[in-house]
Motif scaffolding. Structure first.
Motif, PDB file in Angstrom:
ATOM      1  N   ARG A 171       0.822  -1.218   0.000  1.00  0.00           N
ATOM      2  CA  ARG A 171       0.000   0.000   0.000  1.00  0.00           C
ATOM      3  C   ARG A 171       0.853   1.263   0.000  1.00  0.00           C
ATOM      4  O   ARG A 171       0.328   2.372  -0.032  1.00  0.00           O
ATOM      5  N   GLY A 172       2.176   1.093   0.080  1.00  0.00           N
ATOM      6  CA  GLY A 172       3.066   2.251   0.120  1.00  0.00           C
ATOM      7  C   GLY A 172       3.431   2.707   1.509  1.00  0.00           C
ATOM      8  O   GLY A 172       4.029   3.784   1.689  1.00  0.00           O
ATOM      9  N   VAL A 173       3.104   1.912   2.527  1.00  0.00           N
ATOM     10  CA  VAL A 173       3.441   2.246   3.912  1.00  0.00           C
ATOM     11  C   VAL A 173       4.915   1.914   4.170  1.00  0.00           C
ATOM     12  O   VAL A 173       5.386   0.831   3.806  1.00  0.00           O
ATOM     13  N   LYS A 174       5.636   2.847   4.772  1.00  0.00           N
ATOM     14  CA  LYS A 174       7.016   2.584   5.165  1.00  0.00           C
ATOM     15  C   LYS A 174       7.015   1.676   6.397  1.00  0.00           C
ATOM     16  O   LYS A 174       6.213   1.874   7.315  1.00  0.00           O
ATOM     17  N   VAL A 175       7.908   0.705   6.419  1.00  0.00           N
ATOM     18  CA  VAL A 175       8.009  -0.204   7.562  1.00  0.00           C
ATOM     19  C   VAL A 175       9.451  -0.214   8.057  1.00  0.00           C
ATOM     20  O   VAL A 175      10.383  -0.498   7.293  1.00  0.00           O
ATOM     21  N   ASN A 176       9.628   0.125   9.338  1.00  0.00           N
ATOM     22  CA  ASN A 176      10.945   0.116   9.982  1.00  0.00           C
ATOM     23  C   ASN A 176      10.910  -0.894  11.125  1.00  0.00           C
ATOM     24  O   ASN A 176       9.996  -0.854  11.956  1.00  0.00           O
ATOM     25  N   VAL A 177      11.894  -1.774  11.164  1.00  0.00           N
ATOM     26  CA  VAL A 177      11.985  -2.764  12.237  1.00  0.00           C
ATOM     27  C   VAL A 177      13.332  -2.593  12.928  1.00  0.00           C
ATOM     28  O   VAL A 177      14.387  -2.733  12.295  1.00  0.00           O
ATOM     29  N   LEU A 178      13.284  -2.284  14.223  1.00  0.00           N
ATOM     30  CA  LEU A 178      14.493  -2.048  15.013  1.00  0.00           C
ATOM     31  C   LEU A 178      14.660  -3.191  16.006  1.00  0.00           C
ATOM     32  O   LEU A 178      13.784  -3.433  16.843  1.00  0.00           O
ATOM     33  N   ILE A 179      15.777  -3.906  15.906  1.00  0.00           N
ATOM     34  CA  ILE A 179      16.043  -5.072  16.749  1.00  0.00           C
ATOM     35  C   ILE A 179      17.491  -5.014  17.241  1.00  0.00           C
ATOM     36  O   ILE A 179      18.311  -4.263  16.705  1.00  0.00           O
TER      37      ILE A 179
ATOM     38  N   SER B 128      14.370 -11.148   4.516  1.00  0.00           N
ATOM     39  CA  SER B 128      14.505 -11.013   3.064  1.00  0.00           C
ATOM     40  C   SER B 128      13.201 -10.589   2.380  1.00  0.00           C
ATOM     41  O   SER B 128      13.202  -9.631   1.596  1.00  0.00           O
ATOM     42  N   PRO B 129      12.065 -11.255   2.664  1.00  0.00           N
ATOM     43  CA  PRO B 129      10.813 -10.798   2.017  1.00  0.00           C
ATOM     44  C   PRO B 129      10.452  -9.359   2.376  1.00  0.00           C
ATOM     45  O   PRO B 129       9.986  -8.601   1.511  1.00  0.00           O
ATOM     46  N   LEU B 130      10.675  -8.975   3.616  1.00  0.00           N
ATOM     47  CA  LEU B 130      10.356  -7.611   4.029  1.00  0.00           C
ATOM     48  C   LEU B 130      11.262  -6.603   3.326  1.00  0.00           C
ATOM     49  O   LEU B 130      10.791  -5.577   2.807  1.00  0.00           O
ATOM     50  N   MET B 131      12.546  -6.901   3.298  1.00  0.00           N
ATOM     51  CA  MET B 131      13.506  -5.973   2.677  1.00  0.00           C
ATOM     52  C   MET B 131      13.279  -5.865   1.176  1.00  0.00           C
ATOM     53  O   MET B 131      13.374  -4.782   0.600  1.00  0.00           O
ATOM     54  N   GLN B 132      12.972  -6.972   0.530  1.00  0.00           N
ATOM     55  CA  GLN B 132      12.689  -6.935  -0.906  1.00  0.00           C
ATOM     56  C   GLN B 132      11.446  -6.107  -1.208  1.00  0.00           C
ATOM     57  O   GLN B 132      11.320  -5.516  -2.283  1.00  0.00           O
ATOM     58  N   ALA B 133      10.527  -6.032  -0.237  1.00  0.00           N
ATOM     59  CA  ALA B 133       9.305  -5.238  -0.413  1.00  0.00           C
ATOM     60  C   ALA B 133       9.514  -3.780   0.004  1.00  0.00           C
ATOM     61  O   ALA B 133       8.587  -2.978  -0.125  1.00  0.00           O
ATOM     62  N   GLY B 134      10.713  -3.472   0.536  1.00  0.00           N
ATOM     63  CA  GLY B 134      11.026  -2.078   0.859  1.00  0.00           C
ATOM     64  C   GLY B 134      11.180  -1.746   2.324  1.00  0.00           C
ATOM     65  O   GLY B 134      11.426  -0.585   2.681  1.00  0.00           O
ATOM     66  N   ALA B 135      11.058  -2.724   3.221  1.00  0.00           N
ATOM     67  CA  ALA B 135      11.203  -2.462   4.653  1.00  0.00           C
ATOM     68  C   ALA B 135      12.665  -2.240   5.019  1.00  0.00           C
ATOM     69  O   ALA B 135      13.579  -2.738   4.348  1.00  0.00           O
ATOM     70  N   ARG B 136      12.869  -1.483   6.097  1.00  0.00           N
ATOM     71  CA  ARG B 136      14.206  -1.284   6.657  1.00  0.00           C
ATOM     72  C   ARG B 136      14.348  -2.131   7.921  1.00  0.00           C
ATOM     73  O   ARG B 136      13.494  -2.078   8.810  1.00  0.00           O
ATOM     74  N   ILE B 137      15.440  -2.897   8.007  1.00  0.00           N
ATOM     75  CA  ILE B 137      15.760  -3.682   9.200  1.00  0.00           C
ATOM     76  C   ILE B 137      17.002  -3.048   9.821  1.00  0.00           C
ATOM     77  O   ILE B 137      18.060  -2.981   9.185  1.00  0.00           O
ATOM     78  N   LEU B 138      16.856  -2.583  11.050  1.00  0.00           N
ATOM     79  CA  LEU B 138      17.933  -1.845  11.710  1.00  0.00           C
ATOM     80  C   LEU B 138      18.404  -2.614  12.939  1.00  0.00           C
ATOM     81  O   LEU B 138      17.598  -3.044  13.770  1.00  0.00           O
ATOM     82  N   MET B 139      19.727  -2.784  13.063  1.00  0.00           N
ATOM     83  CA  MET B 139      20.317  -3.572  14.141  1.00  0.00           C
ATOM     84  C   MET B 139      20.984  -2.622  15.141  1.00  0.00           C
ATOM     85  O   MET B 139      21.931  -1.911  14.803  1.00  0.00           O
ATOM     86  N   TYR B 140      20.497  -2.634  16.371  1.00  0.00           N
ATOM     87  CA  TYR B 140      20.990  -1.726  17.414  1.00  0.00           C
ATOM     88  C   TYR B 140      22.372  -2.172  17.894  1.00  0.00           C
ATOM     89  O   TYR B 140      22.561  -3.336  18.263  1.00  0.00           O
TER      90      TYR B 140
ATOM     91  N   ASP C  93      17.841   5.825  18.768  1.00  0.00           N
ATOM     92  CA  ASP C  93      18.188   4.404  18.686  1.00  0.00           C
ATOM     93  C   ASP C  93      18.625   4.021  17.268  1.00  0.00           C
ATOM     94  O   ASP C  93      19.564   3.232  17.086  1.00  0.00           O
ATOM     95  N   ILE C  94      17.948   4.582  16.274  1.00  0.00           N
ATOM     96  CA  ILE C  94      18.317   4.304  14.887  1.00  0.00           C
ATOM     97  C   ILE C  94      19.704   4.858  14.575  1.00  0.00           C
ATOM     98  O   ILE C  94      20.489   4.237  13.841  1.00  0.00           O
ATOM     99  N   ALA C  95      20.022   6.007  15.170  1.00  0.00           N
ATOM    100  CA  ALA C  95      21.354   6.596  14.977  1.00  0.00           C
ATOM    101  C   ALA C  95      22.448   5.714  15.575  1.00  0.00           C
ATOM    102  O   ALA C  95      23.618   5.807  15.175  1.00  0.00           O
ATOM    103  N   SER C  96      22.073   4.845  16.527  1.00  0.00           N
ATOM    104  CA  SER C  96      23.023   3.904  17.136  1.00  0.00           C
ATOM    105  C   SER C  96      22.891   2.513  16.521  1.00  0.00           C
ATOM    106  O   SER C  96      23.273   1.514  17.143  1.00  0.00           O
ATOM    107  N   SER C  97      22.358   2.463  15.309  1.00  0.00           N
ATOM    108  CA  SER C  97      22.110   1.176  14.653  1.00  0.00           C
ATOM    109  C   SER C  97      22.756   1.143  13.271  1.00  0.00           C
ATOM    110  O   SER C  97      23.178   2.166  12.735  1.00  0.00           O
ATOM    111  N   THR C  98      22.822  -0.048  12.716  1.00  0.00           N
ATOM    112  CA  THR C  98      23.258  -0.214  11.332  1.00  0.00           C
ATOM    113  C   THR C  98      22.138  -0.903  10.557  1.00  0.00           C
ATOM    114  O   THR C  98      21.427  -1.750  11.106  1.00  0.00           O
ATOM    115  N   GLU C  99      21.964  -0.521   9.292  1.00  0.00           N
ATOM    116  CA  GLU C  99      20.885  -1.094   8.497  1.00  0.00           C
ATOM    117  C   GLU C  99      21.354  -2.375   7.817  1.00  0.00           C
ATOM    118  O   GLU C  99      22.406  -2.406   7.162  1.00  0.00           O
TER     119      GLU C  99
END
Length: 394
Positions: free
Chosen positions: A268-276, A294-306, A361-367
């Protein structure tokens, strides 16, 4: 012979879980407290939280009601338990409910607590006939109510790691709320519900537990889940998103239905950010998250590792209209097993404050990138497969 024994054990565990789950779902009721007006303060640092928490504990005059999933056997826990003993000796009613699995309170300390007048109870003890199921269905809530007027709820337990004093984890990032105003009555009701479940003692009729409460500034509601209904709550929230979904969780194992909900939101065009967290605190639990990336990232989601330390916050933000902070992780254990409690907040100013913390928290993370996933070794991928098999119980 060994194979036969293992097969029998496996079948017993499977039947125990299936029948135990069916029995639980036949009895559980969906509970959702009304929209309330409260004042809410966010804590993201354990030292700041417990300094405030202990001050309020010392000032309690009538009763202290506390649920924690974990109370460790260490210095901070001893300070906490000694304060409870002191308050009980002063004549304050003190009730402490700790999960049977999570409690590390020694038998000697339990005797001392009871001797001083503290009502101590272990919750969610395994029960026949569904021993395996009840062993897994934990009370993961963290609730405190002082005098029916001040409440706390969130991700922190009691132990040195939650104050960043365990070198294994380093800095500990968590989200915990302090509430005063109308919403405290619902934390109180939930405590009394859990206390009754653990002790068969009904205290709801005591009016002193429900003093008059003023309205606060923020619209909010308390949402408990008892190993059921959390999935439908999360899906309802995901389906309302129009612009952005932000999820913070130490464990990300959403299961098929919630995963599909997130993928539909991305369509639907919603941005999705997952911080773990980048650092894991349990074997296999981090690896069990990778098949979803992988499915989330291929669809455009950001996965961020703290990276700063260990990330234990449980936060879920939909656009700029709703923020959920509580005890539920974004994993199958919280969705289908644990008894949790979340707080939905609808105050735009508070939500912006929380988003500011998340940006820190995102500033202290890597994507994480798709290339990072391709580089995972055969051993890591093998561990993912094993973790996927165990993911329901991690």
């Amino acid at each position: 012979m060994v194979f036969v024994i293992l097969l029998i054990i496996f079948l017993w565990l499977r039947i125990d879980y299936k029948l135990g789950r069916k029995n639980h779902l036949n009895k559980v009721n969906k509970r959702e407290y009304p929209l309330r007006k409260s004042n809410i303060k966010l804590f993201t640092n354990g030292n700041e939280l417990f300094e405030n928490y202990f001050n309020e504990l010392k000032n309690a005059k009538d009763h202290i009601h506390i649920i924690f999933y974990i109370v460790k056997d260490d210095e901070i826990s001893t300070t906490f338990l000694n304060l409870l003993q002191k308050k009980a000796q002063e004549g304050v009613e003190v009730r402490l409910l700790v999960d049977w699995v999570g409690s590390k309170v020694s038998k000697q300390m339990r005797k001392e607590l009871k001797k001083s007048g503290v009502h101590f109870q272990l919750g969610h003890k395994p029960r026949f006939p569904f021993l395996f199921y009840t062993l897994n269905a934990r009370n993961h809530r963290k609730i405190t109510v002082f005098d029916g007027k001040i409440g706390y709820v969130g991700g922190f337990n009691v132990g040195k790691e939650y104050l960043g004093r365990d070198p294994k984890y380093g800095f500990w990032r968590d989200y915990h709320l302090k509430i005063d105003g109308e919403g405290v009555q619902d934390l109180q009701k939930q405590f009394l519900y859990d206390w009754s479940d653990a002790t068969n003692v009904d205290l709801f009729a005591n009016p002193i537990f429900f003093p008059p409460l003023p309205a606060g500034q923020s619209s909010m509601k308390v949402v408990p889940t008892d190993g059921a209904y959390l999935q439908s709550h999360f899906l309802e929230l995901i389906n309302t998103a129009k612009k952005e979904i932000t999820i913070g969780s130490p464990y990300f194992i959403p299961g098929a239905k919630v995963m599909n909900g997130l993928l539909e939101a991305l369509k639907r065009g919603v941005k999705v950010n997952v911080l773990i967290p980048n650092k894991a605190d349990h074997p296999f639990v981090k690896d069990a998250a990778y098949p979803y990336f992988s499915p989330l990232m291929q669809a455009g989601a950001r996965i961020l590792m703290y990276l700063k330390g260990f990330y234990h916050a449980k936060v879920f933000i939909i656009d700029d209209i709703m923020c959920d902070i509580g005890t539920a992780n974004f994993d199958k254990r919280s969705l289908y097993l644990n008894h949790e409690i979340n707080c939905y907040i609808y105050d735009p100013f508070f939500i912006q404050h929380v988003k500011g913390k998340i940006h820190e928290d995102i500033a202290s993370s890597t994507e994480l990138t798709l290339n990072d996933l391709k580089k995972r070794t055969f051993l890591q991928k093998s561990k993912e497969s094993i973790s996927t098999l165990l993911s329901h119980f991690l």
